[in-house]
Design a protein around this motif. Structure first.
Motif, PDB file in Angstrom:
ATOM      1  N   ARG A 135       1.046 -18.171 -17.203  1.00 57.30           N
ATOM      2  CA  ARG A 135       2.118 -17.492 -17.938  1.00 57.30           C
ATOM      3  C   ARG A 135       2.607 -16.292 -17.146  1.00 57.30           C
ATOM      4  O   ARG A 135       1.971 -15.830 -16.218  1.00 57.30           O
ATOM      5  N   ASP A 136       3.776 -15.819 -17.564  1.00 56.07           N
ATOM      6  CA  ASP A 136       4.382 -14.670 -16.919  1.00 56.07           C
ATOM      7  C   ASP A 136       3.623 -13.407 -17.309  1.00 56.07           C
ATOM      8  O   ASP A 136       3.081 -13.306 -18.399  1.00 56.07           O
ATOM      9  N   GLY A 137       3.604 -12.429 -16.433  1.00 58.56           N
ATOM     10  CA  GLY A 137       2.950 -11.161 -16.753  1.00 58.56           C
ATOM     11  C   GLY A 137       1.470 -11.213 -16.419  1.00 58.56           C
ATOM     12  O   GLY A 137       0.943 -12.177 -15.876  1.00 58.56           O
ATOM     13  N   TYR A 138       0.788 -10.128 -16.797  1.00 57.40           N
ATOM     14  CA  TYR A 138      -0.605  -9.995 -16.422  1.00 57.40           C
ATOM     15  C   TYR A 138      -1.326  -9.193 -17.495  1.00 57.40           C
ATOM     16  O   TYR A 138      -0.780  -8.280 -18.077  1.00 57.40           O
ATOM     17  N   GLY A 139      -2.557  -9.562 -17.781  1.00 59.59           N
ATOM     18  CA  GLY A 139      -3.350  -8.784 -18.707  1.00 59.59           C
ATOM     19  C   GLY A 139      -3.778  -9.521 -19.952  1.00 59.59           C
ATOM     20  O   GLY A 139      -4.535  -8.984 -20.746  1.00 59.59           O
ATOM     21  N   TYR A 140      -3.305 -10.768 -20.161  1.00 60.99           N
ATOM     22  CA  TYR A 140      -3.700 -11.504 -21.359  1.00 60.99           C
ATOM     23  C   TYR A 140      -5.053 -12.151 -21.084  1.00 60.99           C
ATOM     24  O   TYR A 140      -5.157 -13.300 -20.683  1.00 60.99           O
ATOM     25  N   ASN A 141      -6.084 -11.394 -21.342  1.00 64.03           N
ATOM     26  CA  ASN A 141      -7.439 -11.725 -20.924  1.00 64.03           C
ATOM     27  C   ASN A 141      -8.278 -11.990 -22.171  1.00 64.03           C
ATOM     28  O   ASN A 141      -9.230 -11.282 -22.457  1.00 64.03           O
ATOM     29  N   TYR A 142      -7.915 -13.031 -22.953  1.00 65.45           N
ATOM     30  CA  TYR A 142      -8.461 -13.121 -24.304  1.00 65.45           C
ATOM     31  C   TYR A 142      -9.939 -13.499 -24.357  1.00 65.45           C
ATOM     32  O   TYR A 142     -10.602 -13.203 -25.344  1.00 65.45           O
ATOM     33  N   LEU A 143     -10.485 -14.122 -23.327  1.00 66.09           N
ATOM     34  CA  LEU A 143     -11.930 -14.375 -23.368  1.00 66.09           C
ATOM     35  C   LEU A 143     -12.685 -13.051 -23.434  1.00 66.09           C
ATOM     36  O   LEU A 143     -13.729 -12.947 -24.083  1.00 66.09           O
ATOM     37  N   ASN A 144     -12.153 -12.034 -22.784  1.00 66.48           N
ATOM     38  CA  ASN A 144     -12.757 -10.705 -22.818  1.00 66.48           C
ATOM     39  C   ASN A 144     -12.353  -9.917 -24.061  1.00 66.48           C
ATOM     40  O   ASN A 144     -13.124  -9.145 -24.613  1.00 66.48           O
ATOM     41  N   GLN A 145     -11.114 -10.112 -24.529  1.00 67.04           N
ATOM     42  CA  GLN A 145     -10.535  -9.233 -25.535  1.00 67.04           C
ATOM     43  C   GLN A 145     -10.560  -9.780 -26.956  1.00 67.04           C
ATOM     44  O   GLN A 145     -10.224  -9.052 -27.886  1.00 67.04           O
ATOM     45  N   SER A 146     -10.931 -11.033 -27.140  1.00 66.43           N
ATOM     46  CA  SER A 146     -11.132 -11.557 -28.487  1.00 66.43           C
ATOM     47  C   SER A 146     -12.620 -11.533 -28.827  1.00 66.43           C
ATOM     48  O   SER A 146     -13.480 -11.499 -27.943  1.00 66.43           O
ATOM     49  N   SER A 147     -12.903 -11.568 -30.119  1.00 67.30           N
ATOM     50  CA  SER A 147     -14.271 -11.393 -30.595  1.00 67.30           C
ATOM     51  C   SER A 147     -15.193 -12.529 -30.153  1.00 67.30           C
ATOM     52  O   SER A 147     -14.775 -13.680 -30.030  1.00 67.30           O
ATOM     53  N   ASP A 148     -16.470 -12.179 -29.938  1.00 69.71           N
ATOM     54  CA  ASP A 148     -17.576 -13.109 -29.683  1.00 69.71           C
ATOM     55  C   ASP A 148     -17.462 -13.788 -28.319  1.00 69.71           C
ATOM     56  O   ASP A 148     -17.236 -14.996 -28.213  1.00 69.71           O
ATOM     57  N   ILE A 149     -17.656 -12.997 -27.276  1.00 66.53           N
ATOM     58  CA  ILE A 149     -17.557 -13.512 -25.903  1.00 66.53           C
ATOM     59  C   ILE A 149     -18.601 -14.590 -25.637  1.00 66.53           C
ATOM     60  O   ILE A 149     -18.320 -15.587 -24.958  1.00 66.53           O
TER      61      ILE A 149
END
Length: 857
Positions: free
Chosen positions: A477-491
């Motif tokens: 995807r466009d852009g940078y920073g959508y790091n949901y494995l790190n930023q969503s609950s329960d890694i």
């Protein structure tokens, strides 16, 4: 070491391949820096593109394609009325991200991956193999085609322009930043309290209450400076927070402590004191709200479901007294009474909340209670007064009308056939508002990993469990920073889910957590390496950035990747991208508008000539505006000057309060709804939890009450501490966590109350183990009286580093501790988390800035 050598050290590898005469030969950092010395450079506006909410002006000094230093806004003299848009330490570190040695340089695949999955258990710990772009595109297209043909598009989790043209995928929906506020604002206020008076009017307030707000850390830029002007003008500032934050130290005249997730109890007790002493503004409540008492309920409502009788305990036998609340929230009863009296009797008053208290389990109850108590004071629709939550961090301390705005890019939307409510955007189904859509295929953020592992997710609108078979995780995807494995609950659960699917593909600029667990990672360009963009800042400014440098190494844009994949998938890439990135940038400039002096109408911002159109090599028309095209691009910012006597001041809701019938809101009743059945119905349609139509306190899952083995005897349980996950100075969410300079400045310490630490025999600086029901982390300990007893804190966003042998996360990623619990409209309940703390018996942690960077090639 000289400054230039230091700069070279931070950018050495990148500089070596971009300096004339170096070719592809690597040179050491000192040589690279010396080659840049005494050469003429150019200041170019540079995007601060990460999701901090601030949006400030940054400029990069570029010498031979290398950014050697940065500066911030010096376009006009600074003043409280017309402040410069100054960047913070993170924005000024952006060049270390772009030119860091850990940039992903080439396409690469996991060594033990093969079509179909290969050795899936090695995701996150496998070696990486460099591959060509052709091989990468063939592999990605082959897996995408195979999985679509064998399992269908519903086996793909993700969204992008390409994917949407290829039949779409399942969408993750929910609410992260704004917690539970979205549907509450929609149903109770018609988004009325999503807006505020403009910042110059804040100086007319006598009292400003900030609930859970910490702009000195969370909203870097001008918000704290603006609030200081209100304080200098005479406003008293009260801050409610479990922590004595930097904002409390900087701004507060009074600090009200309150345990995480118990704010509703505190608010109900304040309402009780106001009702008992007849301090509420009954005229405002009668004219402008519904549901406060039994005589002003909406038609068809249960007479017992009115706020006043609930607070007084008329029907449930539990008066919500300050003593009742104090046992829960930890705030002294006298302090509660004094606080309630002060907000009820001080006019004009601003009553404002951040998003943090609503990032809790069943967080709607806080939002309901906050709005209701604020409305009880009658501080609505008046100068220096208001009850609101600010719509994202850039607007903290701002408000009013958007004074300058960019035009559209002209790129048509690409709807996802499997989730037609959502077009391709930064966060897929963020704050999705249509749970009754029968053809919305996707799951709440917090249910993503269970959906992968268990093969089903919760269908909205009463559909029950919906079967699924997710085979591919797509994050190109466009852009940078959508790091949901790190930023969503329960890694931990997330890693198990990632190790189950057939294929994970990402594009990235560095090896963030989600890319670390991928099979193929594609090197992406940063915003500095693209054609240009406009970023909306606060309502008074926009920021313009052209291309700063050429793409480094083999980095490519998402459009380039999509076009290459489209060829292999039999799609027409010109239908996916009918206009170029440069044309999109030009369109957004050409369509930009600025408000006129009358404060109502808008006019064209940018002057464009035929010469401009020829130089840019795009399609366009001549037009007359307030600033020449190239002057605006060179300047990098357009900010509307303000003065106290201008016509741009907005008093939010003045017309409504004066005559609610003539100026109704968009709620069902046309008024502010203290009793809101529409809210109850809509939350129920998401299928996760329920909420009553009035504010009530219900102990949240993993909240304060859960820290006890037995509530009545107050015997503490297995997890006796409440964890709050604050925004941290080193990062913007997870962005910047890889930068050594910021790691040195902000060591990611775990903070607990001094007395709590002493009771456990813990000392400052030693490594401690923090454990929840969902995971374990280790961190250095800081003991401080800035924390409420029983409350601990850790900055969110650290890049998880989980040891396979112990399952301990050495980095302290808060989502290793925060569980994936389903709540409300899919809000992530990070701030209702409970933990156990003890001394760590293993090897003490080294400082984070001494850790090896994730450098692959």
């Amino acid at each position: 070491m000289s400054r230039r050598s230091f700069l070279g050290l931070s950018a050495g590898a990148a500089a070596a391949i971009t300096l004339p005469g170096c070719g592809l030969t690597k040179v050491d950092s000192t040589t690279a820096a010396a080659n840049l010395a005494n050469k003429e450079g150019e200041w170019i506006p540079a995007a601060c593109w990460h999701n901090c909410g601030g949006r400030c002006l940054n400029k990069a000094y570029v010498v031979d394609g290398v950014v050697v230093r940065q500066k911030t806004d010096d376009t006009h003299p600074d003043s409280p009325d017309y402040p410069q848009q100054r960047g913070c330490h993170r924005g000024r570190s952006q060049r270390h991200d772009v030119f860091g040695a850990d940039r992903i340089k080439y396409p690469m695949k996991r060594k033990n991956w093969a079509p179909g999955g290969g050795n899936k258990e090695l995701r996150g710990k496998d070696e990486w193999v460099r591959i060509s772009w052709d091989e990468a595109m063939d592999l990605v297209a082959g897996e995408l085609k195979r999985i679509k043909e064998q399992y269908g598009n519903k086996s793909i989790l993700g969204s992008s322009r390409l994917l949407n043209f290829y039949g779409g995928g399942l969408v993750r929906w929910g609410s992260s930043s704004s917690g539970a506020w979205g549907v509450v604002q929609e149903c109770m206020t018609g988004f009325f309290s999503w807006k505020s008076n403009d910042r110059l009017d804040w100086r007319n307030a006598k009292l400003i209450v900030m609930w859970g707000s910490n702009p000195a850390r969370s909203n870097l830029g001008n918000p704290t400076y603006n609030l200081m002007q209100a304080k200098k003008a005479g406003a008293k500032i009260i801050i409610v927070d479990p922590v004595v934050t930097p904002t409390v130290k900087t701004l507060a005249d009074k600090h009200i402590p309150c345990r995480p997730g118990t704010d509703t109890a505190l608010l109900l007790a304040m309402a009780y004191h106001m009702i008992e002493n007849n301090l509420q503004d009954q005229d405002f409540l009668d004219r402008c709200t519904v549901g406060f008492d039994k005589d002003h309920l909406p038609e068809g409502a249960d007479p017992k479901e009115n706020f006043k009788d609930y607070v007084l305990g008329t029907y449930d036998g539990v008066p919500k007294t300050p003593e009742w609340a104090s046992e829960i929230c930890g705030t002294d009863p006298k302090l509660i009474r004094d606080f309630a009296t002060e907000i009820a009797t001080t006019k004009p008053m601003i009553f404002t909340s951040s998003f943090a208290p609503a990032r809790t389990y069943r967080g709607q109850q806080f939002c309901q209670a906050f709005l209701t108590v604020g409305w009880m004071t009658g501080n609505v629709g008046k100068s220096g007064a208001g009850v609101w939550t600010m719509n994202y961090a850039a607007n903290q301390s701002y408000g009013g009308t958007t004074l300058v705005k960019a035009g559209g890019t002209g790129l048509p939307p690409a709807k996802n056939p499997l989730f037609p409510d959502v077009t391709y955007g930064a966060y897929d189904g963020y704050r999705w508002a249509n749970p009754k859509n029968p053809v919305a295929n996707g799951m709440a953020y917090c249910e993503t990993y269970d959906a992968i592992l268990n093969g089903e997710y919760t269908g909205t609108n009463g559909r029950g469990k919906v079967p699924c078979d997710i085979r591919l995780i797509w994050l190109v995807r466009d852009g940078y920073g959508y790091n949901y494995l790190n930023q969503s609950s329960d890694i931990n659960k997330g890693i198990k889910a990632f190790r189950k699917v057939d294929f994970v593909v990402t594009n990235d600029i560095v090896l963030s957590t989600i890319s670390k667990y991928a099979d193929i990672v594609l090197p992406a360009t940063t915003e500095w390496e693209k054609d240009g963009t406009i970023l909306q800042g606060n309502p008074e400014a926009i920021f313009i950035t052209p291309k700063v440098v050429e793409p480094l190494y083999e980095a490519k844009t998402e459009e380039w990747m999509d076009r290459e994949l489209a060829k292999r998938l039999g799609l027409n890439s010109d239908e996916i991208y009918p206009i170029s990135g440069k044309q999109q940038f030009f369109n957004s400039l050409a369509g930009a508008q600025v408000i006129k002096e009358d404060g109502v109408n808008y006019e064209t911002l940018v002057t464009i000539t035929d010469k401009d159109i020829q130089e840019w090599g795009i399609k366009g028309k001549q037009q007359q505006g307030k600033i020449a095209l190239n002057d605006l691009v060179k300047q990098g910012v357009y900010q509307v000057p303000r003065t106290p006597d201008d016509k741009l001041t907005v008093i939010q809701g003045a017309d409504f309060v004066k005559d609610p019938k003539a100026h109704p809101l968009t709620t069902k009743s046309g008024k502010l709804e203290i009793h809101c059945q529409a809210l109850s119905d809509k939350i129920a349609a998401y299928g996760l939890t329920t909420v009553p139509p009035i504010a009530k306190y219900e102990p949240p899952l993993d909240g304060y009450e859960a820290t006890f083995k037995d509530w009545k005897s107050k015997e503490k349980g297995q997890y006796p501490f409440q964890l709050i996950t604050i925004h941290y100075g080193r990062r913007s969410h997870s962005t910047f966590d890889n930068i050594p300079q910021l790691r040195e400045a902000y060591p990611e310490d775990f903070v607990m109350n001094t007395r709590d630490g002493q009771a456990l025999g813990l000392k400052n600086g030693e490594t401690v183990l923090i454990e929840s029901a969902y995971g374990k982390v280790i961190r250095p300990l800081t003991l401080s009286e800035s924390m409420m007893p029983g409350v601990v804190t850790l900055g969110e966003g650290a890049w998880a580093e989980i040891e396979d042998t112990t399952d301990i996360d050495k980095a302290g990623a808060t989502n290793t501790l925060c569980g994936a619990r389903l709540s409300g409209q899919g809000e992530e309940p990070w701030n209702t988390t409970i933990v156990h703390v003890e001394k760590y018996t293993g090897e003490p942690l080294k400082p984070d800035d001494e850790w090896k960077q994730r450098i692959i090639f």
